[in-house]
Design an enzyme around this catalytic site. Structure first.
Site, short mmCIF file in Angstrom:
data_model
loop_
_atom_site.label_atom_id
_atom_site.label_comp_id
_atom_site.label_asym_id
_atom_site.label_seq_id
_atom_site.Cartn_x
_atom_site.Cartn_y
_atom_site.Cartn_z
N CYS A 134 0.84 -1.21 0.00
CA CYS A 134 0.00 0.00 0.00
C CYS A 134 0.87 1.25 0.00
CB CYS A 134 -0.93 -0.02 1.22
SG CYS A 134 -1.94 1.45 1.33
N CYS A 137 -0.48 4.09 2.19
CA CYS A 137 -0.27 3.92 3.64
C CYS A 137 1.19 4.17 4.01
CB CYS A 137 -0.62 2.49 4.09
SG CYS A 137 -2.11 1.83 3.34
N ASP A 138 2.13 3.68 3.21
CA ASP A 138 3.53 3.62 3.65
C ASP A 138 4.49 4.51 2.87
OD1 ASP A 138 2.77 1.73 5.52
OD2 ASP A 138 3.05 0.06 4.12
#
Ligand SMILES: Cc1cc2nc3c(=O)[nH]c(=O)nc-3n(C[C@H](O)[C@H](O)[C@H](O)COP(=O)(O)OP(=O)(O)OC[C@H]3O[C@@H](n4cnc5c(N)ncnc54)[C@H](O)[C@@H]3O)c2cc1C
Length: 308
Positions: A134, A137-138
């Site tokens: 992701c 997300c990261d």
């Protein structure tokens, strides 16, 4: 007993619920995480009609969820573990991982799909310590650093572009000699000077001591192995349908639910919509379209039983 249970609160599940309640069907959604599905991990969506400018994935899904809730759709937080038809009662029993049971006259399966793993040494060990599925997300953890993206489809290209906001170098590793993603994305990738395409190449292993430090690359044409320093690896090599809880008779060999054009499965009263179905093009608008079809036919199925 509910008239209709919908399993999954991604675009397909939420749309099915919106259509069902507006048709007067008493329904509920069962969702194992929070509502929104895969789209909440999408940085921005540019191809869902109705928005002049790209819309962040979470914003689009918050609006869909709010719409369903305003219409009175209950969304229950449970992990569905099984489903069976009770022929005597002409209804379905949906079982959950916590041992619960829910009964309904009809069911729409809308549990979507999850990321496939690339399956190389280091992938599992370093998940959460440099291996990610992701970028939204990261990605921000990789400001000023070097990452590898594995894959060559739309998602890999989109996410590689997104990662250039943070990483100064993105190696885009693809096993073929050209990317599979949409032409517009390929053009953007190839003109981005932070992205280095690495064609005809697979990752042999992901290496490091306590977190990712490098990937071992294998050129498929020459068999030459090389080591590339990276701080993170983002894997986008496709999806598998979330159908482990489904009876085998519903599935094709890839684990996708087989449906007809009315989104009916092989079991009467059981419908499927979205990324989990055979032949899905795995897009939000298509998942919503499937769901509208499934809900309309679920309504017809329920109405026919009422008037017997
Ligand atoms: C990074 C990324 C970028 C993308 N970008 C785009 C884009 O720009 N445009 C576009 O059109 N599409 C895009 N897609 C594809 C799009 O997200 C999917 O096609 C869409 O989300 C499919 O919707 P769905 O409702 O079928 O499934 P999902 O979105 O997968 O939702 C399924 C839901 O079911 C739940 N669930 C799963 N198993 C269970 C269970 N056992 N019990 C209860 N609940 C369960 C899940 O938690 C999830 O909430 C992207 C996907 C990704 C991953």
């Amino acid at each position: 007993m509910k008239d209709l249970l919908i399993i999954g609160a991604g675009p397909a599940g939420l749309t099915a619920a919106i259509y069902a309640v507006r048709a007067g069907i008493e329904c509920a959604i069962l969702e194992k995480f929070s509502p929104g599905g895969q789209v909440v991990n999408t940085y921005e969506v540019e191809n869902y009609p109705g928005f002049e400018n790209p819309i962040p994935g979470w914003e689009l899904m918050s609006a869909m969820e709010a719409q369903a809730r305003r219409l009175g759709v209950p969304i229950e937080s449970v992990d569905v573990a099984g489903i069976r038809k009770d022929d005597a009662a002409d209804s379905f029993i949906v079982t959950t991982a916590d041992g619960g049971e829910h009964a309904a006259r009809a069911v729409i399966l809308a549990t979507g799909a999850s990321f496939k793993k690339v399956g190389v040494p280091g992938e599992v060990e370093f998940t959460g310590r440099g291996v990610s599925y992701c970028a939204t997300c990261d990605g921000a953890f990789y400001k000023g650093r070097t990452v590898a993206v594995i894959g060559g489809g739309n998602t890999a290209l989109e996410e590689a572009l997104f990662l250039t906001r943070f990483a100064t170098r993105v190696y885009l590793i693809h096993r073929r000699d050209e990317f599979r993603g949409a032409k517009i994305l390929q053009d953007r990738v190839l003109s981005n000077d932070r992205i280095t395409p690495v064609y005809d190449t697979v990752v042999g292993s992901i290496n490091g001591a306590t977190s990712v430090e490098s990937v071992t690359l294998i050129n498929k044409k020459t068999n030459v192995q090389s080591e590339q320093h990276v701080d993170g690896v983002f894997v986008f090599v496709g999806y598998e349908p979330n159908t482990a809880y489904c009876p085998a008779e519903l599935l094709n060999p890839a684990g996708e639910v087989i449906v007809n054009r009315d989104m009916k499965t092989r079991i009467d009263g059981l419908f499927a919509a979205g990324d989990l179905r055979e032949g899905s093009i795995r897009q939000i608008v298509a998942a919503c379209g499937d769901a509208a079809v499934a809900a309309v036919h679920a309504y017809a199925y329920l109405a026919e039983r009422e008037h017997r």
